[in-house]
Design a protein around this motif. Structure first.
Motif, PDB file in Angstrom:
ATOM      1  N   SER A 211      55.668 107.029  46.459  1.00 13.28           N
ATOM      2  CA  SER A 211      54.357 106.360  46.456  1.00 13.28           C
ATOM      3  C   SER A 211      54.657 104.916  47.053  1.00 13.28           C
ATOM      4  CB  SER A 211      53.711 106.291  44.958  1.00 13.28           C
ATOM      5  OG  SER A 211      54.722 105.792  44.268  1.00 13.28           O
ATOM      6  N   SER A 212      54.006 104.039  46.764  1.00 13.14           N
ATOM      7  CA  SER A 212      54.030 102.596  47.570  1.00 13.14           C
ATOM      8  C   SER A 212      55.260 102.056  46.703  1.00 13.14           C
ATOM      9  CB  SER A 212      52.812 101.851  47.264  1.00 13.14           C
ATOM     10  OG  SER A 212      52.982 100.326  47.748  1.00 13.14           O
ATOM     11  N   THR A 236      48.873 100.695  50.364  1.00  9.93           N
ATOM     12  CA  THR A 236      49.680 101.836  50.493  1.00  9.93           C
ATOM     13  C   THR A 236      49.555 102.912  51.538  1.00  9.93           C
ATOM     14  OG1 THR A 236      50.538 103.761  48.793  1.00  9.93           O
ATOM     15  CG2 THR A 236      48.262 103.077  48.807  1.00  9.93           C
ATOM     16  N   SER A 238      51.327 106.152  51.694  1.00 11.11           N
ATOM     17  CA  SER A 238      52.016 107.389  51.364  1.00 11.11           C
ATOM     18  C   SER A 238      51.168 108.500  51.768  1.00 11.11           C
ATOM     19  CB  SER A 238      52.548 107.594  50.114  1.00 11.11           C
ATOM     20  OG  SER A 238      51.172 107.341  49.021  1.00 11.11           O
TER      21      SER A 238
END
Length: 491
Positions: A211-212, A236, A238
């Motif tokens: 994730s971020s 983000t 992802s």
């Protein structure tokens, strides 16, 4: 030997036992009273033996005692006066001032002359009773604490369930993180996005699902800071989650843990970018409008200026000059607006100083002998206030320049703009010239300039005060509008 002597001889072996012993005849006469009872009751045996015991202890004549003693005198089975129901058969005081708790057993003892005596054995069970009470108290307290703990655990579980239900209902991503940057809990929205059960997150480092990294950096910096709460917008990219998220974080457990909530603001960000682009486009258009209005007004003022060069009549020339200055004051407002960053507000001090300088240029032949002083508090005007206020200043300064200093007289003109705590602006234009005629009446004045001042003051919902004792003072008081604000300096 009488029965009293026989009883003493028979029971003397019980004189030193550590329990209270007394022997009663069937007529309740005391035949034996051992030392233990002497010590407990402080009644010597020489005083009580041979007497009716009910004389010393009247309660023993009550049926609940007397009837049971008579059964013993008849050779009945032993009877017990328990410490629970009959605590003080022979009342005795303890050193602490409390009555002794007693357990008493009465048995039938054959009498030499026939029949039976009552052998009364009394045990002091005060300590044993207190220990039993202490045990029951401790047992009850322990049971109560266990129940309280169970109730507390149940309440905590209910609160946790309620909190989890609330956080699961939050339309955002909720996570709990410890100071090691490991997950200690998540809500179902976060689980659903990554298609993982809550248990898969517990104990894992932030970013374990790719994730971020911005979120991990934000939480790390937040733990190192002194702030108790913080927020940040992160982007983000992802595979599972893309877009913009507003992250709000709050510390708890003395700063050893953080709860973070992420709200998806991707659509808001897109709308914000569209709005920003639209605003920039409108700002360009508005600047162009102000620029064109300014240019048109300058064309008008230039025509007036050009026309005045061909006018020989002084009165007509004065009218053209006044019109030129009025148009120039309005043109200056639009010039300031398209040059400013806000487009909706004008720095009052900057505008009025520019206006005064333009008027000085229009009356160059007076500039050497007339001193102008401008004192303006830092205030922003909107266009609806700036135009009438600028025209008022224009008219009053022109009026002073033309009429206050005749025959080459030198003088001074002051312009002031201040605010007060009542929510009003005070505009004051004054000179130290010859003043107004004694019979001057503003409402009856035929001067176009002063009529403009009156009308423009009404437009500002203000009032005019005139003082001509020393020179001339025009004071115009008008309320602040909602869009008039003080200048904020940027360091």
């Amino acid at each position: 030997m009488n029965c009293l002597e026989k009883a003493v001889e028979k029971f003397s072996v019980l004189d030193r036992v550590p329990i209270g012993i007394c022997v009663l005849r069937e007529d309740f006469v005391v035949l034996f009273w051992n030392r233990c009872l002497e010590n407990w009751t402080k009644i010597p045996k020489t005083k009580i033996m041979g007497t009716d015991i009910t004389q010393s202890f009247p309660h023993l004549s009550e049926p609940k005692y007397a009837s049971r003693l008579k059964q013993i005198f008849a050779g009945g089975p032993p009877t017990i006066f328990s410490s629970q129901l009959h605590k003080h058969l022979i009342p005795a005081w303890l050193p602490n001032g409390k009555l002794q708790v007693q357990h008493t057993t009465v048995t039938a003892e054959p009498a030499p002359e026939g029949g039976y005596y009552a052998l009364v054995s009394i045990q002091d069970v005060s300590d044993l009773t207190q220990q039993a009470q202490n045990y029951r108290f401790m047992r009850d307290r322990a049971l109560a604490e266990v129940e309280e703990r169970q109730q507390a655990e149940l309440a905590v579980q209910q609160v946790n369930d309620q909190l989890q239900a609330v956080l699961d209902a939050v339309p955002g991503l909720v996570s709990w993180v410890n100071s090691d940057l490991c997950y200690i809990g998540v809500n179902h929205h976060l689980c659903a996005i990554f298609n993982q059960p809550p248990e898969a997150f517990i104990g894992q480092k932030l970013g374990f699902l790719e994730s971020s990294l911005d979120f991990a950096d934000f939480i790390r910096e937040f733990f190192l800071s002194d702030r108790q709460a913080d927020r940040k917008v992160i982007e983000t990219t992802s595979k599972q989650i893309q877009g913009y998220y507003l992250i709000a974080a709050q510390k708890y457990q003395q700063g050893q843990a953080v709860v973070a909530v992420g709200i998806d603001i991707t659509e808001q960000k897109k709308a914000e970018k569209k709005l920003q682009a639209s605003l920039q486009e409108k700002e360009v258009l508005l600047k162009e409008i102000h620029h064109r209005v300014k240019n048109n007004l300058q064309i008008i003022s230039s025509l007036l200026k050009l026309q005045s060069e061909y006018i020989k009549d002084h009165d007509v020339l004065s009218v053209l000059s006044d019109s030129y200055n009025r148009v120039r004051s309005m043109s200056l407002i639009h010039e300031k607006l398209y040059q400013s960053s806000g487009l909706a507000q004008i720095d009052a001090a900057e505008y009025i100083k520019s206006l005064v300088n333009n008027l000085i240029c229009s009356y160059q032949y007076l500039s050497n002998r007339i001193d102008l002083e401008v004192k303006i508090e830092p205030i922003f005007f909107d266009i609806d206030t700036a135009i009438p206020c600028g025209l008022i200043i224009n008219e009053l300064i022109c009026n002073s320049l033309k009429y206050a200093f005749p025959e080459g007289k030198a003088g001074k003109i002051d312009i002031k703009l201040t605010t007060d705590n009542r929510g009003y602006l005070d505009l004051e234009v004054s000179d130290n010239g010859i003043g107004l005629p004694a019979d001057f009446d503003l409402e009856m004045s035929e001067s176009l300039g002063l009529q403009l001042v009156t009308n423009l003051t009404n437009q500002l919902e203000g009032q005019i005060e005139i003082n001509s004792q020393t020179g001339t003072v025009f004071k115009i008081i008008f309320p602040k509008k909602g869009n008039i604000c003080p200048v904020v300096s940027v360091a």
